[in-house]
Design an enzyme around this catalytic site. Structure first.
Site, PDB file in Angstrom:
ATOM      1  N   HIS A  16       0.841  -1.197   0.000  1.00 21.67           N
ATOM      2  CA  HIS A  16       0.000   0.000   0.000  1.00 21.67           C
ATOM      3  C   HIS A  16       0.875   1.246   0.000  1.00 21.67           C
ATOM      4  O   HIS A  16       2.081   1.203   0.191  1.00 21.67           O
ATOM      5  CB  HIS A  16      -0.992   0.016   1.170  1.00 21.67           C
ATOM      6  N   CYS A  35       4.830   4.968   5.685  1.00 19.05           N
ATOM      7  CA  CYS A  35       3.713   4.388   4.928  1.00 19.05           C
ATOM      8  C   CYS A  35       3.286   5.287   3.769  1.00 19.05           C
ATOM      9  O   CYS A  35       2.405   4.916   2.994  1.00 19.05           O
ATOM     10  CB  CYS A  35       2.535   4.074   5.847  1.00 19.05           C
ATOM     11  N   HIS A  41       5.089  -0.154  -0.341  1.00 20.10           N
ATOM     12  CA  HIS A  41       5.799  -1.049   0.578  1.00 20.10           C
ATOM     13  C   HIS A  41       4.765  -2.045   1.045  1.00 20.10           C
ATOM     14  O   HIS A  41       3.565  -1.845   0.846  1.00 20.10           O
ATOM     15  CB  HIS A  41       6.394  -0.274   1.767  1.00 20.10           C
ATOM     16  N   HIS A  43       3.147  -5.081   3.958  1.00 21.54           N
ATOM     17  CA  HIS A  43       3.010  -5.534   5.340  1.00 21.54           C
ATOM     18  C   HIS A  43       2.543  -6.988   5.323  1.00 21.54           C
ATOM     19  O   HIS A  43       1.803  -7.396   4.424  1.00 21.54           O
ATOM     20  CB  HIS A  43       1.972  -4.709   6.107  1.00 21.54           C
ATOM     21  N   ASP A  81      -4.533 -10.937  -0.754  1.00 20.24           N
ATOM     22  CA  ASP A  81      -3.179 -11.472  -0.604  1.00 20.24           C
ATOM     23  C   ASP A  81      -2.318 -11.236  -1.849  1.00 20.24           C
ATOM     24  O   ASP A  81      -2.750 -11.505  -2.975  1.00 20.24           O
ATOM     25  CB  ASP A  81      -3.256 -12.968  -0.313  1.00 20.24           C
ATOM     26  N   HIS A  82      -1.119 -10.709  -1.630  1.00 19.01           N
ATOM     27  CA  HIS A  82      -0.163 -10.386  -2.692  1.00 19.01           C
ATOM     28  C   HIS A  82      -0.695  -9.312  -3.647  1.00 19.01           C
ATOM     29  O   HIS A  82      -0.300  -9.274  -4.814  1.00 19.01           O
ATOM     30  CB  HIS A  82       0.264 -11.634  -3.470  1.00 19.01           C
ATOM     31  N   GLU A 126      -0.910  -4.987  11.683  1.00 18.34           N
ATOM     32  CA  GLU A 126      -0.171  -4.497  10.518  1.00 18.34           C
ATOM     33  C   GLU A 126       1.308  -4.813  10.657  1.00 18.34           C
ATOM     34  O   GLU A 126       1.991  -5.128   9.670  1.00 18.34           O
ATOM     35  CB  GLU A 126      -0.375  -3.000  10.334  1.00 18.34           C
TER      36      GLU A 126
END
Ligand code: NI
Length: 137
Positions: A16, A35, A41, A43, A81-82, A126
């Site tokens: 994100h 962030c 980047h 998490h 996811d991913h 997170e």
């Protein structure tokens, strides 16, 4: 009848960038820090899904946790996811992809999906040092 809560954990990772498009770069950087990195980047998120209800005398379960796992994986993990929360996840479109907004979106999706159990709490990590909780209020 006593009410028992039970928790299933699901995990996903996602990229994100946290920023408010109405603000300039300096205000975004000072507010959101790391962030706000323009090139994204990631998490490794951990979501604790807690449901509650009466214990069914026939099964001894509040709910079959395998069903909760299946719903959480289909509705959330398979979608997130991913992926990039800013670009790839339809239910995050138009929201600042903070953990707070992500947990609210997860609640909206899971609450109707875990019946007959009642969604009692979501706890979304997170990082290993930081989590948010939501109980539907
Ligand atoms: Ni971040």
């Amino acid at each position: 009848m006593p009410i028992v809560s039970i928790t299933r954990i699901v995990r996903f990772n996602a990229a994100h960038r946290v920023y408010n498009p109405a603000w300039d770069d300096a205000r975004n950087a000072s507010t959101f820090g790391k962030c706000n990195n323009p090139n994204w980047h990631g998490h490794n998120y951990v979501l604790e899904v807690t449901v509650e209800g009466e214990v069914d005398p026939e099964t001894g379960f509040v709910v079959n946790l395998a069903d909760v796992k299946r719903v959480a994986e289909r509705e959330l993990v398979d979608v997130i996811d991913h992926k990039n929360l800013n670009l790839d996840v339809p239910f995050m479109t138009g929201t600042i992809p903070t953990t707070e907004n992500l947990v609210l979106a997860c609640w909206r999706i899971l609450a109707p999906a875990v019946a007959p159990a009642r969604l009692a709490k979501l706890k979304l990590w997170e990082t290993e040092n930081q989590y948010v909780e939501y109980t539907g209020r």
